[in-house]
Write a protein that holds these residues in place. Sequence first.
Motif, short mmCIF file in Angstrom:
data_model
loop_
_atom_site.label_atom_id
_atom_site.label_comp_id
_atom_site.label_asym_id
_atom_site.label_seq_id
_atom_site.Cartn_x
_atom_site.Cartn_y
_atom_site.Cartn_z
N GLN A 195 0.32 -6.56 -11.30
CA GLN A 195 0.27 -7.58 -12.35
C GLN A 195 0.41 -8.85 -11.20
O GLN A 195 0.17 -10.53 -11.56
N GLU A 196 1.42 -8.88 -10.44
CA GLU A 196 1.96 -10.51 -9.36
C GLU A 196 1.16 -10.80 -8.78
O GLU A 196 1.05 -11.74 -8.24
N ASP A 197 0.06 -9.35 -8.12
CA ASP A 197 -0.50 -9.94 -7.06
C ASP A 197 -0.38 -10.94 -6.19
O ASP A 197 -0.79 -11.11 -5.45
N SER A 198 0.26 -10.25 -5.96
CA SER A 198 1.59 -11.13 -4.26
C SER A 198 2.26 -9.79 -3.81
O SER A 198 3.12 -9.15 -4.65
N THR A 199 3.14 -9.93 -2.91
CA THR A 199 3.93 -9.50 -1.92
C THR A 199 5.52 -9.35 -2.98
O THR A 199 5.82 -10.73 -2.75
N VAL A 200 5.64 -8.63 -3.11
CA VAL A 200 6.79 -8.43 -3.63
C VAL A 200 8.21 -7.78 -2.99
O VAL A 200 7.81 -6.70 -2.39
N TYR A 201 9.44 -8.46 -3.02
CA TYR A 201 10.80 -7.55 -2.56
C TYR A 201 11.68 -7.63 -3.22
O TYR A 201 11.97 -8.13 -4.02
N ASP A 202 12.05 -6.10 -2.95
CA ASP A 202 13.30 -5.51 -4.84
C ASP A 202 14.35 -5.26 -3.68
O ASP A 202 14.37 -4.12 -2.75
#
Lengths: 511, 129
Positions: free
Chosen positions: A125-132
């Motif tokens: 959905q965010e269409d970008s790299t996600v860091y958790d």
Amino acid sequence: MIDNLKRFGWSNWSLVVQLTVTRILLIAVTVIGITWVSLRREQANFQAELENQADLALNVLEESSANALYQLDADSIEEIVLEFEDTGFVVKIYDENGRLIAETQHDNPLRFSLETDAFAMRVLQEDSTVYDWQSEQLVAAKPVRIGRVPVGVASVVFSTAPLDAKIADVQRSGVEVALLAMLLGAIVSIVLSRTITVPLTDLAKATEHIAQGNWSHQVPVHGSAELKKVGTSFNAMVGQLRQREAQIVKTTGDLAVEVEERKRAEEAARNANQLKSNFLANMSHELRTPLNAIIGFSDVMLLGMGSDPLTSKQNDQVTRIRDNSSRLLTLINDILDISRIESGRMELVNRPVDVRKLVQNITNQMQSLANEKKLEFAASVDDSLPPSIVGDEKRLEQIVVNLLSNAFKFTKAGSVILKVTCENQMWQLTVRDTGIGIPPHAQETIFEPFRQVDGSSTREYGGVGLGLAITHELVRLMNGQIQLESKRGEGSTFTITLPLISVEQSVKSAG
Amino acid sequence: MLDVNNPKSWRVLIVDDEADNLNLVGIVMEFHGAEVFKAGDGLEGLEKARDMRPNLILMDLSMPQMDGWTFLAELRGEDDLARIPVIALTAHAMDGDRERVIDAGFDGYISKPLQIATLVQDIERQLYY
């Protein structure tokens, strides 16, 4: 805060402890602050680095897996995943619907999960790299695209254990540095404090020495500039105090000498006074003895006790001898009285007195004077006066006779009245005449010894002016008062007010 | 016996070191009809008292040889003389003198200068007192 410190007994702690504690607290706050800030920075660095590594891995993964995902080529995907097997981090690949396809750390990496992964969906959905960032690991993921079309999600999971170890390292060294700094600070603080407290303690000791009178004690001058100044000032002050004390000792000595001298002078004066009194008493006795003979033999002749009766001329001449020697005797008595009063030796003999009888006696004595001068003479005693009161009969008689003698002496015509009244625990003797009166300026001085109104009156009326002075002093000794009202040419009124002491009162106070 | 009201019954011993006083009091006493004996000090006074048995003594206080105080003590010590009334005649007219004299055991006190006209009455009053 200040109240808490007070409750803690802060102000009772020594200066060294106060200063040291303050400094250690300051150092602790500073070191902890700095360590915390640098820890934050280190942590941020490590995180950025880990995220970079994750980025690199994700880029590689994206490049290599894009086509395989697009074609849903399981073998290729498995191959790709297996390549990451020994990298030390976990790799996961999801399809375009967020379902897990493969992951490392398994003999068979392929999964083909039917459930949609929430995290993969969020990345899509965010269409970008996600860091958790999770408690023990970093999960990073990015969508895999062909052109602009997403075909799946690549994800890497890095353990944060190495990072935590590094942070712990930094924390530990921070604590070590803090402890070291606090220790150094405490040592420095104690040393510094001693440069203040040692001179202060010296000063306190010096104060004690001086309080004990050890004036030669000096404070050693050391410590900071201010403390040196305090020490120097203190020594200067002690010097001045020492000088002043010496001055006081000297003054005290001088005073003692002066007191001694005065005592000696007083003693001498007392002796002189005693000598004077003795001399006067002896002189009075020696003067009385011949006078007793002169008056006595004059009386013997006048009373016809001698062998031959006198002619009228002889009688007249002997009368003159008699009268003049009587005057001389009165004078001697007066001089003796005044000297007794002035040397404080006049004492009253208080006993019950019948005032009516006393007044009767005096009236009898004085009647002849009144007759001679053809003056009206009346005496009265108020009924309210008790039959007997306490007083010195001889001196009361002297007072009344003095006043009456003066009244007769200075009155040529008219009357002399003696009145005794009583009111409010006081009784009054009043002598009123219609004589020449006393001018206002003389009324103030008339009770001083050796005074008469003017020099000429001495010649005209006789006397040396002792009677009123003696009367005044006797009244004073009796705790009474004497008042004078007079107008020149119209007469004088002397009023004596005395405390009334009844015989019962006197008995009570005596018993 | 001494009849106070009748001076003619008095046998008076006068003791005084001043001859003029001795004479003066003597003249007055004799004028009133008393029998008079004289002594110049206490010692002589004691002898005269023993010899003459007066019924009244008029006594000066300050005297050489034996003063009035000692005289009184000696007199009171002799049974035959102890009851004779003794009156002090003295020129010491200071405060408190009368009390001291009466306390010492004298029967009366008359201060000098003497009132010649009333001397007999003064003595009588002292004896009654």
